[in-house]
Design an enzyme around this catalytic site. Structure first.
Site, PDB file in Angstrom:
ATOM      1  N   GLU A   1       0.723  -1.173  -0.156  1.00 40.88           N
ATOM      2  CA  GLU A   1       0.029   0.079   0.029  1.00 40.88           C
ATOM      3  C   GLU A   1       0.870   1.366  -0.038  1.00 40.88           C
ATOM      4  O   GLU A   1       0.762   1.956   0.992  1.00 40.88           O
ATOM      5  CB  GLU A   1      -1.037  -0.154   1.041  1.00 40.88           C
ATOM      6  CG  GLU A   1      -1.957  -1.144   1.150  1.00 40.88           C
ATOM      7  CD  GLU A   1      -3.000  -1.407   2.154  1.00 40.88           C
ATOM      8  OE1 GLU A   1      -2.853  -0.415   3.150  1.00 40.88           O
ATOM      9  OE2 GLU A   1      -3.621  -2.391   2.213  1.00 40.88           O
TER      10      GLU A   1
ATOM     11  N   PRO B   1       2.844  -6.705  -9.919  1.00 37.72           N
ATOM     12  CA  PRO B   1       3.669  -6.058 -11.217  1.00 37.72           C
ATOM     13  C   PRO B   1       4.241  -4.834 -11.215  1.00 37.72           C
ATOM     14  O   PRO B   1       3.674  -3.920 -10.549  1.00 37.72           O
ATOM     15  CB  PRO B   1       2.124  -5.922 -12.177  1.00 37.72           C
ATOM     16  CG  PRO B   1       1.145  -6.742 -11.471  1.00 37.72           C
ATOM     17  CD  PRO B   1       1.466  -6.630  -9.970  1.00 37.72           C
TER      18      PRO B   1
ATOM     19  N   HIS C   1     -17.370 -10.412   7.350  1.00 35.20           N
ATOM     20  CA  HIS C   1     -16.148  -9.823   7.627  1.00 35.20           C
ATOM     21  C   HIS C   1     -15.060 -10.572   8.530  1.00 35.20           C
ATOM     22  O   HIS C   1     -15.760 -10.835   9.751  1.00 35.20           O
ATOM     23  CB  HIS C   1     -16.082  -8.233   7.948  1.00 35.20           C
ATOM     24  CG  HIS C   1     -14.821  -7.523   7.914  1.00 35.20           C
ATOM     25  ND1 HIS C   1     -14.435  -6.846   9.227  1.00 35.20           N
ATOM     26  CD2 HIS C   1     -13.993  -7.425   7.098  1.00 35.20           C
ATOM     27  CE1 HIS C   1     -13.268  -6.271   9.057  1.00 35.20           C
ATOM     28  NE2 HIS C   1     -13.092  -6.565   7.730  1.00 35.20           N
ATOM     29  N   HIS C   2     -14.041 -10.937   8.173  1.00 36.08           N
ATOM     30  CA  HIS C   2     -12.957 -11.272   9.239  1.00 36.08           C
ATOM     31  C   HIS C   2     -11.760 -10.948   9.263  1.00 36.08           C
ATOM     32  O   HIS C   2     -10.899 -10.990   8.351  1.00 36.08           O
ATOM     33  CB  HIS C   2     -12.770 -13.024   8.730  1.00 36.08           C
ATOM     34  CG  HIS C   2     -13.866 -13.687   8.966  1.00 36.08           C
ATOM     35  ND1 HIS C   2     -13.853 -14.950   8.014  1.00 36.08           N
ATOM     36  CD2 HIS C   2     -15.084 -13.647   9.776  1.00 36.08           C
ATOM     37  CE1 HIS C   2     -15.147 -15.707   8.453  1.00 36.08           C
ATOM     38  NE2 HIS C   2     -15.629 -14.872   9.614  1.00 36.08           N
ATOM     39  N   GLU C   3     -11.417  -9.606  10.173  1.00 31.25           N
ATOM     40  CA  GLU C   3     -10.336  -9.006  10.429  1.00 31.25           C
ATOM     41  C   GLU C   3      -9.619  -9.968  11.406  1.00 31.25           C
ATOM     42  O   GLU C   3      -9.769  -9.990  12.435  1.00 31.25           O
ATOM     43  CB  GLU C   3     -10.460  -7.699  10.970  1.00 31.25           C
ATOM     44  CG  GLU C   3      -9.164  -7.014  11.159  1.00 31.25           C
ATOM     45  CD  GLU C   3      -8.286  -6.806   9.902  1.00 31.25           C
ATOM     46  OE1 GLU C   3      -8.929  -6.412   9.343  1.00 31.25           O
ATOM     47  OE2 GLU C   3      -7.075  -7.038  10.087  1.00 31.25           O
TER      48      GLU C   3
ATOM     49  N   HIS D   1      -8.632  -8.678   1.889  1.00 35.56           N
ATOM     50  CA  HIS D   1      -7.755  -7.442   2.106  1.00 35.56           C
ATOM     51  C   HIS D   1      -6.359  -7.432   2.820  1.00 35.56           C
ATOM     52  O   HIS D   1      -6.328  -8.600   3.621  1.00 35.56           O
ATOM     53  CB  HIS D   1      -8.555  -6.502   2.735  1.00 35.56           C
ATOM     54  CG  HIS D   1      -9.437  -5.914   1.729  1.00 35.56           C
ATOM     55  ND1 HIS D   1      -9.638  -4.440   1.599  1.00 35.56           N
ATOM     56  CD2 HIS D   1     -10.341  -6.400   0.871  1.00 35.56           C
ATOM     57  CE1 HIS D   1     -10.691  -4.224   0.522  1.00 35.56           C
ATOM     58  NE2 HIS D   1     -11.306  -5.340   0.348  1.00 35.56           N
ATOM     59  N   GLU D   2      -5.452  -6.617   2.480  1.00 31.87           N
ATOM     60  CA  GLU D   2      -3.908  -6.787   3.026  1.00 31.87           C
ATOM     61  C   GLU D   2      -3.638  -8.300   2.446  1.00 31.87           C
ATOM     62  O   GLU D   2      -3.314  -9.138   3.489  1.00 31.87           O
ATOM     63  CB  GLU D   2      -3.961  -6.735   4.396  1.00 31.87           C
ATOM     64  CG  GLU D   2      -4.197  -5.275   5.010  1.00 31.87           C
ATOM     65  CD  GLU D   2      -5.822  -5.193   5.282  1.00 31.87           C
ATOM     66  OE1 GLU D   2      -6.299  -6.174   5.595  1.00 31.87           O
ATOM     67  OE2 GLU D   2      -6.392  -4.118   4.734  1.00 31.87           O
TER      68      GLU D   2
ATOM     69  N   GLU E   1      -7.633  -6.555  -2.094  1.00 27.55           N
ATOM     70  CA  GLU E   1      -7.069  -5.535  -2.170  1.00 27.55           C
ATOM     71  C   GLU E   1      -5.750  -5.405  -2.864  1.00 27.55           C
ATOM     72  O   GLU E   1      -5.450  -5.753  -3.924  1.00 27.55           O
ATOM     73  CB  GLU E   1      -7.071  -4.896  -0.678  1.00 27.55           C
ATOM     74  CG  GLU E   1      -6.963  -3.387  -0.497  1.00 27.55           C
ATOM     75  CD  GLU E   1      -6.978  -3.087   0.900  1.00 27.55           C
ATOM     76  OE1 GLU E   1      -7.388  -1.983   1.141  1.00 27.55           O
ATOM     77  OE2 GLU E   1      -6.392  -3.583   1.464  1.00 27.55           O
TER      78      GLU E   1
ATOM     79  N   GLU F   1      -9.809   3.933   1.018  1.00 31.34           N
ATOM     80  CA  GLU F   1      -9.803   4.544   2.567  1.00 31.34           C
ATOM     81  C   GLU F   1      -8.354   5.274   2.781  1.00 31.34           C
ATOM     82  O   GLU F   1      -8.368   6.172   3.487  1.00 31.34           O
ATOM     83  CB  GLU F   1      -9.696   3.433   3.502  1.00 31.34           C
ATOM     84  CG  GLU F   1      -8.412   2.439   3.367  1.00 31.34           C
ATOM     85  CD  GLU F   1      -8.609   1.382   2.097  1.00 31.34           C
ATOM     86  OE1 GLU F   1      -9.392   1.711   1.446  1.00 31.34           O
ATOM     87  OE2 GLU F   1      -7.691   0.669   2.078  1.00 31.34           O
TER      88      GLU F   1
END
Lengths: 690, 690
Positions: free
Chosen positions: A174, A191, A380-382, A460-461, A479, A485
């Site tokens: 990121e 890439p 959602h699983h963080e 994500h991440e 992501e 964000e």
């Protein structure tokens, strides 16, 4: 004494044996691959239309406990094959994908030390080259193998233009993309995209990253790169046994920027669908309880339930479900629904329960409310990077979601790069990188467990995309770059050029859940609602015009595509919102029509459900007039174009809302001339007449 | 979901036990160190004069096979001590060094997992802080220990100014220094120097790097760094057993730039001389057969002896010996004297023999010719990174040199970073970094073997200096940054600001064999003498004035100091050459008088032999007038100042030779006002009157 090789006075030592050189060409003949054992080194080079794409670059591999493949190599054999077939994607940027390539496999034998061989299998497509290492079962490689280095090189040249993100820093993928000469690139995630002085565009990536660690690039010398495999916590890059195959190393090649986008080689180098029936994988658009936390109107945590700031409460979720149902969205993402957010959860993922809700979130009731309206919750699983905690719970977690009709789960790994937690066999806590062999395996464990519950994954991440959605169609999107964000709290927010680079870099790897569609483009200068709710820079905002926000729905492909802003912000601008309601998220065909890396891009896509074409184009900070040839439409056929374009005074900074929404008639084969404001865009829906 | 920690809505979990905090101050009270176990983390912070120098930063260590020190730590005990003593350097930038510090050792115990403790020993000096980890022999750490990560952090702040070189690239330490905000530093070699917004100067490095791998810095988040230990070829950072001690991590702190230079903490944190009598270690100046190869007038290789281009031939060496004798130089370096240079030797060090000369180089004859004139040859061992080949020969090689009266050997490791060759116990070829634990050990093996032969070492492409010259006084000097040769063929050559940064970064670690004194400042536009002798950019040249070349002899400390240019170039400018003849290479005292990092620096040194003071000052590309207080001279005493200064029209680019050489009278305690031309300098010799 000091000297660099390029300046050394050298007298080449003649190779002991005659060097061998083997070539292969793409089906259209434009790309020529040459493989050689000159000087006892395995090497390759690639040209496009007679122009250098990748100059002579070494191949090889080293091991901790075994003699490697580096010097004293000779070609022991080779084989060729031709392939031309099409296959169908259950969902994607196009339904039918053609896989046409020439294959050349070259086996290198080592002359010194134990007898041993390694094969490099190349596939040469019209849009690039893929190759992988294949180590057969053989006497010299019995027992465990520890790969310490892959010697694959990519010699691009220091004067090429480059667009990249650094690969060895804390923030995973990121970063704001960097632009500069290839000679100043120290290390880069793939890439990574280059434009050579001869005009040839080259993008390096990999395909089918399975049971291996991710490859990034490390400068060997300016403009010349070596594969850098991410080490595991013990320092070894890859633990394996023979026989094994590496992921494919991909070199996309095109004479222009859009040619890089119009390439399917990464998907083609992946294995076919392993899951069988995947009718339960459903592309579509969604809204969610998400942006309100990023702009600090609400919290992920429950905070004892006393301050009314918890976002994932029944009333607010119902409001989102009703909004989704009213406007035709299929999903409602809810973050902050489960126990664990109230502590210092960053780097402390053991706090999370994936089966226990906060008291103000009634999962069965909300699921039923949604189902009655044709909508589904999105789970959602963080993990906050605590993979040990997540793997222990994930089967139960998916079962809970499946029982409540949930078909997609967004996973999250918010932790600094290198801070993924696992415990080894001795119970010692170990830290892993997000793209290590361990995490490559973890993500597939999640995807396979989810598939058992007919659930699709939006990671994500994540580890980067390498086209595994072909093999595991429930790994829908992810992501893996700076998303929306960062415009809420990033320092600095995404710059105007961000999308014009993303389209030619990150997006080459596969879909991205960028979460577009922010309509409130003002700086978020409201004071925090609670003293301990820190805010990002209050001047932050998306640095785009409103029309550009709409264009993102076409430019940035994701089979799960969010309308990320608050319902009330859409209700305030229903005219512009109409485009988001109309646009599809699954495509019959896609074509990049025009663009220059880092400057602008125009992409057209034909919806699978409605069969209508949509067009999106965006520019960087420069205002520009672009001509978009309507070659994707049926030649001569008339269409009503519903146009959402920057108004005459539009400017991302001073006048982001100036938008013109109009209908006009166009003909297939014609040209749309679009004036894009600074960081502006255009979005068009084409409705065929008669 | 995505969030950065700094913006997270957090609710601190109270520590289970009361956190403990311990402080220690420097003898003068300006520096305050605070050590804490707050939140179960070992951490420290450092302030200077009440201003933040390093904000709260974690400490810890992780292992592959053992439970580490990271969370759940508490202070189990501490001890303090005071120390004030002086010791003498056999040679150095000053004879007498004072070591005055307060010591605080803090033992942290882990609360979870096996019972285990680690001690961090801090020493707080007036000019900075050093600390190291000490792991005692204990039940939890039996058998081999593999360190996978050292968690030492240095929180500087993203807005500090920074000067650094990248640490993970191909060219070892030889990069143009980068200047920018600390927030853009991805990775950095040490010493890395910061100037904080509050004016405090901080430089991070290490001392006494023995049996460990080198530390570089890796950004954890912008401006906040973690120790990155260089991995070995198996990926493990350090292999060791308990008990062990890490190198000292050093934080030099000063209110101004020169304060960083006027610090001896790195030497003070090293162990005393282990070699006993080192009267055979002889500082001095030398010339050599060297620059002529870099400018492509001559070759290292013999080339069959037919083209007359081999530099190390008897006649040319004799010419250098005679020149050295005539002008008072003690040494003559000869490169290219031994067999191995005629092949493609880069990355192919197995070609080198360290005992066989080329046929046109008669070592005994030349040694005798030199000895008769009070001069000694200086030996040269280029390994091209093949340490296996060198270690097999080095005992014989030193014996050969010793038999010929040679007292110094320049070693070389020209190979890309990560390309040092060794063979493991299984005969598998392994590659190591220049600053890995293996190479740290190799350099000491060389130094110890050399000491047996009464030979001193000047290592090029070395591991960085960490003050081990105190313990091993025959490890006299080294390279470890971009030296003069980059002005012959570097792309680009060293920029005008190079020295003004080096003085506040690389030079903080110890002496550097920069090889100053190039008098021919023209671009080397002569055509190559042979078709295959490639040349660097023909516009390359030292980007300095002539006066600045002289100033380097004082600014850049090295006990072996070269006059690097060709004898004929000195003979053409005997007036300026006089300063090089007069200046010493070993010092009674040194003091940095004035400077700003990256802009200018003025240093004065008092010769050990003659007792005279010398002054050197240089500027970057900016012309400037600087005031140099003569506080180092005896107050009120009169001196004749022999001044070598930029002439009124001097400019490095357009008029580098404009120099004024004059004598003037000055008084101790007065001020010299010097006008420095763009990339100019001033050199002064002070002769006391009466």
């Amino acid at each position: 004494m000091k000297c660099v090789a390029a300046l050394t006075v050298t007298f080449a030592i003649a190779s002991p044996a005659q060097a061998e050189e083997i070539s292969a060409s793409s089906p259209d003949g434009n790309i020529v691959l040459t493989v050689s054992d000159e000087g006892g080194h395995a090497s390759y080079s690639v040209s496009y239309d007679g122009k250098e794409a990748v100059s002579t670059s070494r191949l090889g591999m080293l091991f901790r406990d075994h003699h490697g493949f580096e010097d004293g190599l000779s070609i022991a054999g080779s084989a060729t094959a031709s392939h031309d077939a099409t296959w169908e994607q259950p969902w994607g940027e196009r339904r039918t994908v053609r896989d046409s390539h020439e294959e050349l496999s070259v086996t290198f034998a080592a002359e010194e030390g134990p007898a041993r061989q390694i094969t490099v299998r190349f596939r040469v497509f019209d849009t690039g080259v893929g190759f992988r290492y294949e180590l057969a079962d053989q006497d010299a490689f019995q027992g465990p193998i520890a790969i310490t280095d892959e010697l694959t090189q990519f010699s691009i040249g220091d004067k090429a233009d480059a667009w990249w993100t650094p690969s060895r820093q804390f923030n995973r993928y990121e970063y704001i993309y960097r632009t500069g000469k290839a000679g100043v690139v120290d290390d880069a995630h793939t890439p990574v995209t280059f434009r050579k002085e001869n005009g040839v565009h080259v993008s390096i990536h990999e395909a089918a990253l399975v049971d291996y660690s991710a490859m990034s690039l490390l400068a060997l010398r300016p403009g010349s790169f070596e594969a850098a495999l991410r080490p595991g916590s013990d320092g070894v890059k890859v633990h394996t046994v023979a026989p094994f195959k590496s992921p494919w190393r991909t070199i996309q090649i095109a004479p222009d920027a859009v040619g890089l986008i119009n390439s399917d080689i990464i998907l083609n180098l992946n294995e076919p669908n392993k899951l069988g029936d995947v009718s339960w994988v459903e592309p579509g658009k969604y809204v969610g309880v998400w942006w309100e936390m990023h702009i600090r109107d609400r919290t992920w945590g429950f905070n004892g339930g006393n301050d009314g700031l918890h976002g994932a409460n029944n009333a607010d979720v119902i409001r989102h479900i009703d909004f989704a149902a009213k406007h035709g969205f299929k999903g409602v993402l809810v973050e902050g629904w489960n126990i664990g957010w109230d502590g210092d959860w960053f780097n402390n993922g053991a706090l999370f329960s994936f089966t226990e809700t906060y008291p103000d979130f009634d999962l069965p009731m909300l699921s039923e409310h949604a189902a009655e309206r044709g909508v589904r919750l999105i789970g959602h699983h963080e993990t906050s990077g605590n993979v040990a905690n997540y793997e222990a719970q994930m089967s139960d977690a998916f079962a809970l979601y499946q029982a409540n009709g949930i078909r997609e789960v967004k996973t999250g790994y918010v932790a600094d790069a290198g801070d993924i937690v696992r415990y080894d066999d001795n119970g010692v806590k170990q830290y892993e990188w997000h793209d290590s062999q361990f995490m490559v395996g973890h993500h597939l464990r999640v995807v396979e467990e989810a598939a058992k519950h007919r659930i699709s994954i939006n990671a994500h991440e994540p580890v980067k995309d390498t086209g595994l959605r072909r093999t595991y169609p429930n790994w829908m999107t992810r992501e893996g770059a700076r998303g929306m964000e960062f415009n809420a709290w990033g320092t600095p927010p995404n710059p105007p050029e961000h999308i014009s680079i993303l389209a030619f870099t990150r997006m080459l790897s596969g879909p991205m859940d960028f979460t577009p569609g922010i309509f409130d483009l003002r700086p978020n200068e409201k004071p925090p609602l609670r003293e301990d709710m820190q805010r990002g820079d209050p001047s932050n905002r998306p640095q785009t015009t409103l029309a550009k926000q709409l264009a993102l729905y076409v430019v940035l492909y994701s089979p799960l595509q969010m309308a990320a802003d608050l319902p009330e912000n859409y209700e305030a601008r229903m005219d512009a919102f109409q485009f988001i309601k109309d646009v599809e998220a699954d495509w019959e065909e896609s074509v990049a029509v025009a663009g220059k890396v880092g400057e602008y891009v125009a992409i057209a896509r034909k919806g699978r459900a409605g069969g209508e074409w949509f067009l999106g184009a965006v520019t960087d900070e420069e205002e520009r007039v672009i001509e978009i040839p309507l070659t994707f439409l049926e030649t001569g056929k008339s269409y009503t174009a519903q146009v959402y374009r920057d108004g005459p005074h539009a400017h991302w900074d001073t006048n982001p809302y100036d938008i013109v929404i109009e209908e006009t008639d166009v003909k297939g084969g014609g040209v749309v001339v679009a004036k894009l404001a600074p960081s502006g865009g255009i979005a068009v829906r084409f409705i065929a007449k008669n």
